[in-house]
Design an enzyme around this catalytic site. Sequence first.
Site, PDB file in Angstrom:
ATOM      1  N   ASN A   1      28.295  68.373 -34.825  1.00 48.27           N
ATOM      2  CA  ASN A   1      28.607  69.068 -33.572  1.00 48.27           C
ATOM      3  C   ASN A   1      27.765  68.424 -32.472  1.00 48.27           C
ATOM      4  OD1 ASN A   1      30.176  70.637 -35.180  1.00 48.27           O
ATOM      5  ND2 ASN A   1      28.938  72.478 -35.014  1.00 48.27           N
TER       6      ASN A   1
ATOM      7  N   ASN B   1      22.307  70.606 -36.379  1.00 43.08           N
ATOM      8  CA  ASN B   1      22.982  70.650 -35.073  1.00 43.08           C
ATOM      9  C   ASN B   1      22.191  71.304 -33.940  1.00 43.08           C
ATOM     10  OD1 ASN B   1      25.490  69.343 -35.657  1.00 43.08           O
ATOM     11  ND2 ASN B   1      26.164  71.173 -36.746  1.00 43.08           N
ATOM     12  N   HIS B   2      21.141  72.062 -34.247  1.00 42.42           N
ATOM     13  CA  HIS B   2      20.401  72.719 -33.164  1.00 42.42           C
ATOM     14  C   HIS B   2      19.625  71.722 -32.302  1.00 42.42           C
ATOM     15  CE1 HIS B   2      21.228  76.149 -35.709  1.00 42.42           C
ATOM     16  NE2 HIS B   2      20.853  76.946 -34.733  1.00 42.42           N
TER      17      HIS B   2
ATOM     18  N   HIS C   1      14.575  73.152 -33.942  1.00 46.46           N
ATOM     19  CA  HIS C   1      15.243  74.376 -34.385  1.00 46.46           C
ATOM     20  C   HIS C   1      14.167  75.423 -34.613  1.00 46.46           C
ATOM     21  CE1 HIS C   1      18.415  76.499 -37.147  1.00 46.46           C
ATOM     22  NE2 HIS C   1      17.924  77.284 -36.218  1.00 46.46           N
TER      23      HIS C   1
ATOM     24  N   TYR D   1      17.621  75.484 -28.628  1.00 38.92           N
ATOM     25  CA  TYR D   1      18.528  75.812 -27.515  1.00 38.92           C
ATOM     26  C   TYR D   1      17.894  75.438 -26.170  1.00 38.92           C
ATOM     27  CZ  TYR D   1      20.636  78.546 -31.245  1.00 38.92           C
ATOM     28  OH  TYR D   1      21.170  78.951 -32.428  1.00 38.92           O
TER      29      TYR D   1
ATOM     30  N   ARG E   1      14.376  79.107 -26.792  1.00 36.94           N
ATOM     31  CA  ARG E   1      13.917  80.149 -27.704  1.00 36.94           C
ATOM     32  C   ARG E   1      12.729  79.599 -28.482  1.00 36.94           C
ATOM     33  NH1 ARG E   1      18.008  82.014 -32.156  1.00 36.94           N
ATOM     34  NH2 ARG E   1      16.996  80.307 -33.266  1.00 36.94           N
TER      35      ARG E   1
ATOM     36  N   HIS F   1      15.368  82.835 -35.101  1.00 34.08           N
ATOM     37  CA  HIS F   1      15.989  84.029 -34.492  1.00 34.08           C
ATOM     38  C   HIS F   1      14.991  85.029 -33.920  1.00 34.08           C
ATOM     39  CE1 HIS F   1      20.202  83.752 -36.492  1.00 34.08           C
ATOM     40  NE2 HIS F   1      19.728  82.565 -36.174  1.00 34.08           N
TER      41      HIS F   1
ATOM     42  N   CYS G   1      18.928  91.165 -35.443  1.00 26.51           N
ATOM     43  CA  CYS G   1      18.585  90.212 -36.508  1.00 26.51           C
ATOM     44  C   CYS G   1      17.999  90.958 -37.694  1.00 26.51           C
ATOM     45  CB  CYS G   1      17.577  89.190 -35.965  1.00 26.51           C
ATOM     46  SG  CYS G   1      17.238  87.864 -37.130  1.00 26.51           S
TER      47      CYS G   1
HETATM   48 ZN    ZN Z   1      19.140  86.591 -36.857  1.00 32.40          ZN
END
Ligand code: ZN
Length: 490
Positions: A47, A112-113, A133, A178, A194, A198, A257
Amino acid sequence: MKGTRARMMTRLASILLLLCGISSAGTSAAPGAACSVDYFTDNGFANPVSTLQHPCAEHYKDVTYIAYQGPHEDPYVCAYDHAAQKWSGPVKAGENPMGKTPDPVDPKEPDNHGRPAMIVDGNGYIHLIFGGHGGKYTLGKNLLGTPGNGRQTHIVSKNPEDISSWEVLDNVDPFGTYSQFVKMDDGDIYLFYRHGSHRSDWVYQKSTDNGRTFASPVSLLKHKAQESDRNIHDAWYAWFDKGKGDTITASYVYHPCRILGHTKERYNGYFMKMNCGDDSWENAAGKALALPVTKESADENTLVFNSGSERSNHGTCHVDADGNPHLIFRMGKGQVRYSRWLGSAWQAPVVVAGDSKSQDGDMVVESSKVVRMLLSSAGEVCWWKTSDGGLTWAKGSCLISAPNAGYVPTALVRNGTPDGWMVVSEHNNAQNHLYRKLFLLGDGGPVGRAEEGASNLGDRLKDLEANPPAPKPDKVEKKKRNKSAGDGDE
Ligand code: ZN
């Protein structure tokens, strides 16, 4: 006139492409005749681009610079000189610590991150941020989140307006993913990301010296365990861009999350903005916000819409001349919906382009009522336009389409023009490898290139055909299910 000429050249390139096709079919084209193709490179990997890591392309002094994820998930850069109608690159600009060798063919394997975001600074140097990531635990203690993988890496071109050589600037936290650049009119550069996997805060770091140094991270969106259920943490996906004058907009969605029983579900839509003069934040109505913004504060102050049990995903946000934000979010299985701030309330979200899956795109806000959206949907990338403030949308011209392909868009090229609005990667489910063709789309369609410059895979596909890795159907199916849920690799 220059734009018209460039679009004529694009059409000429399309005609040459047809000739090229005849030639490769073994008919009468002269040996060695230059063939043109409509993609600028074929070595995008997995990606390679997204609307989230942005901008990934910028029009600067009549050159469009483009960054993407190439072989080994490393960052690559191409450039298109609009006046000379000349492509250069791809150049491998850095090394992604999450890249794998040999080339995976299972779409579940690449991370992909770490694909790159890009900005050109006030002196013309080109900056990339990539490779993160959330940062591996071996990098040290992450005080604003939980460990992830990779390392957020900042590199800069050694010379201005020159993609040929690069160097690492070790001046940002490694715990990023991101990553997004926002550059202000005065040259200040904000890096948003970020700060981990998560369960991490979203933060920014500010540079007032063209990215040579950055201040420490400032938390904007807080991650925390819910009082009523410590298994569920408040988490976020956010998208940042320059607003009117000295402001920055943030649009975001909420991710509950779960440590046990994790899902990728995301809900609602939120908006807030930053006043860069004093680094304060406020909601759309101008009410000041305390940082970092918690789930409770977001629900009370920054909610654009409550999606209930329907899933949502982030989109893009731009402001009109009055500074009022126009937003898109992706809903359900990926249908784009639009909303704008009416001065005292949010307009109810409107479906833009029907119910096909996996829509995504970006928009040009021409006025409070007129917005043009460049949208990827159902195997084509087309303009959609509203003239009544988003209540109704009409489909316009399509810039690219193919019966068996899907197109993943980027955010619009920074300072893009009709000669190059957006980069897209082409995804063909029938192919047995993860390399993607990349296209620069202008109003005349893809900006073409001589095939010899666009073909950059060398023997990679031959090697894959000769020694195909064993398929891993369970992983592929899982990835497909995630895709169809609109989650992708995010
Ligand atoms: Zn999460």
